[in-house]
Design an enzyme around this catalytic site. Structure first.
Site, PDB file in Angstrom:
ATOM      1  N   GLU A  56      39.510  40.473  52.610  1.00 14.99           N
ATOM      2  CA  GLU A  56      38.698  39.243  52.697  1.00 14.99           C
ATOM      3  C   GLU A  56      38.772  38.554  54.059  1.00 14.99           C
ATOM      4  OE1 GLU A  56      39.939  36.967  49.271  1.00 14.99           O
ATOM      5  OE2 GLU A  56      39.387  38.559  47.897  1.00 14.99           O
ATOM      6  N   GLU A 101      37.359  46.021  42.396  1.00 16.82           N
ATOM      7  CA  GLU A 101      37.842  44.942  41.509  1.00 16.82           C
ATOM      8  C   GLU A 101      36.748  44.562  40.510  1.00 16.82           C
ATOM      9  OE1 GLU A 101      39.546  41.648  43.728  1.00 16.82           O
ATOM     10  OE2 GLU A 101      40.434  42.984  45.206  1.00 16.82           O
TER      11      GLU A 101
HETATM   12  O1  9MR Z   1      43.766  38.625  39.814  1.00 14.22           O
HETATM   13  C1  9MR Z   1      44.595  37.964  40.744  1.00 14.22           C
HETATM   14  C2  9MR Z   1      45.192  36.712  40.102  1.00 14.22           C
HETATM   15  O2  9MR Z   1      46.100  37.078  39.066  1.00 14.22           O
HETATM   16  C3  9MR Z   1      45.875  35.862  41.154  1.00 14.22           C
HETATM   17  O3  9MR Z   1      46.275  34.640  40.567  1.00 14.22           O
HETATM   18  C4  9MR Z   1      44.913  35.610  42.306  1.00 14.22           C
HETATM   19  C5  9MR Z   1      45.606  34.752  43.340  1.00 14.22           C
HETATM   20  O4  9MR Z   1      44.990  34.677  44.531  1.00 14.22           O
HETATM   21  O5  9MR Z   1      44.487  36.836  42.875  1.00 14.22           O
HETATM   22  C6  9MR Z   1      43.749  37.594  41.955  1.00 14.22           C
HETATM   23  O6  9MR Z   1      43.272  38.792  42.540  1.00 14.22           O
HETATM   24  C7  9MR Z   1      42.337  38.649  43.617  1.00 14.22           C
HETATM   25  C8  9MR Z   1      42.493  39.861  44.505  1.00 14.22           C
HETATM   26  O7  9MR Z   1      43.828  40.005  44.899  1.00 14.22           O
HETATM   27  C9  9MR Z   1      41.584  39.784  45.719  1.00 14.22           C
HETATM   28  N1  9MR Z   1      40.215  39.574  45.334  1.00 14.22           N
HETATM   29  C10 9MR Z   1      39.964  38.492  44.391  1.00 14.22           C
HETATM   30  C11 9MR Z   1      40.869  38.662  43.161  1.00 14.22           C
HETATM   31  C12 9MR Z   1      40.552  37.603  42.128  1.00 14.22           C
HETATM   32  O8  9MR Z   1      40.860  36.349  42.628  1.00 14.22           O
END
Ligand code: 9MR
Length: 333
Positions: free
Chosen positions: A119, A226
């Site tokens: 990102e 994802e």
């Molecule tokens: O799914 C993840 C969640 O459990 C965490 O709280 C969150 C914190 O930033 O991150 C989520 O995963 C993210 C991923 O690492 C990067 N792309 C977006 C995902 C959803 O937020």
């Protein structure tokens, strides 16, 4: 095409026996949802905690599954002292070098690939790179540097750039520019991951097709990393985790209406038609089932139904549609 899912989300506790069976049966590659991010891996300067990541690797290797590391450089889930304002460039460089060499070294030879940078481009109509602590501390060179450090430490692991909404034209152009930057620094990634956090009835199919084509034309492996299709109405697209909203509508707490599940199934079907046509190399769902999706917590607490399997790990209508596409495609080859 590999089929994967993320494990280790927001619900406490490990997978139940039924979930373990689901994951083992339907998927052949796992992504750690949280435990290989910079903050969890290095909570204090120089103290690394590999316990959760090692357990996940053990789970996968017992089942002959691959694992993709997620992620080496991200502006979220990174300890606040890392790349902190005021530490100076040489200290920030030292931190990046120590983190990447230690982590990639620890998992050398054991992972299929790494989401090296996650990102890094901005949302919205204007701009290019996201104003992250790493960018502020190191300038644009942090991007090729991260790839170089990972490559030097594990020359055989695949290296990816990963982001959300990069199929949409503005972010797609920025991503192509970022890929050019890496290329001209001699750090071309092996692949690019389109995260695929989409919303029911708003899936940008045409943009996705164009992005798959443009990224593949660069000689890159393209992955959907994802995937989910959110069914609860919300105002924010994408996956900007800080964009939490207070309006906690929870319309499908008692269950998802069959009509919605059917629409979701058709949209998953259309997506997989595209993925197969464009030879996407891996599709990873962001969670094994609807009980374990981040969309139950973001942008506010709600009961969501975005994946192929429901809260009891039972296949939803989307599952049959996806399987049928896969079968048709295999027959047509
Ligand atoms: O799914 C993840 C969640 O459990 C965490 O709280 C969150 C914190 O930033 O991150 C989520 O995963 C993210 C991923 O690492 C990067 N792309 C977006 C995902 C959803 O937020």
């Amino acid at each position: 095409m590999q089929m994967g899912c993320a494990v280790g989300g927001t619900l406490p506790g490990s997978l139940s026996p039924v979930e373990t069976e689901l994951v083992t049966r339907h998927f052949n590659v796992l992504t750690p949802e949280n435990c290989m991010k910079p903050g969890p891996l290095q909570p204090e300067p120089g103290r690394f905690d590999f316990a959760a990541g090692d357990a996940l690797l053990h789970f996968a290797s017992e089942r002959g599954m691959h694992v993709v590391g997620h992620t080496l450089v991200w502006h979220n889930q990174t300890s606040p002292w890392m790349y902190a304002a005021g530490i100076g460039k040489s200290e920030a460089l030292r931190q990046m070098e120590q983190h990447i060499r230690t982590v990639v070294g620890h998992y050398r030879g054991k992972l299929q690939g790494w989401d090296v940078v996650n990102e890094a481009v901005v949302d919205g109509p204007e701009g290019y790179l996201r104003e992250t602590p790493a960018l502020a501390a190191l300038g644009t060179e942090y991007l090729p540097l991260a790839f170089r450090l990972a490559r030097e430490t594990d020359p055989d692991v695949e290296l990816y750039y990963n982001d959300y909404s990069i199929e949409v034209p503005a972010k797609r152009e920025r991503t192509l520019r970022l890929l050019d930057l890496l290329d001209s620094a001699g750090q071309k990634p092996h692949g690019v991951g389109i995260q695929g956090h989409w919303i029911l009835d708003e899936v940008p199919f045409d943009d996705i097709a164009t992005a798959l084509r443009l990224f593949s034309e660069r000689g890159l492996r393209v992955m959907i990393t994802e995937l989910d299709i959110d069914v609860v109405p919300r105002k924010t697209a994408g996956a900007e985790v800080t964009a939490r909203s207070a309006d906690g509508d929870d319309p499908y707490a008692a269950g998802c209406p069959p009509e919605l599940l059917e629409r979701q199934a058709r949209q998953y079907e259309q997506l997989f038609e595209l993925f197969l046509e464009h030879e996407v190399s891996r599709v990873t769902f962001w969670g094994p089932n609807d009980a374990r999706t981040w969309l139950n917590y973001w942008p506010s607490a709600r009961t969501n139904h975005p994946l192929l399997f429901d809260r009891n790990s039972q296949p939803k209508p989307a599952y049959a549609r996806v399987m049928a596409v896969a079968e048709r495609h295999a027959l047509a080859r």
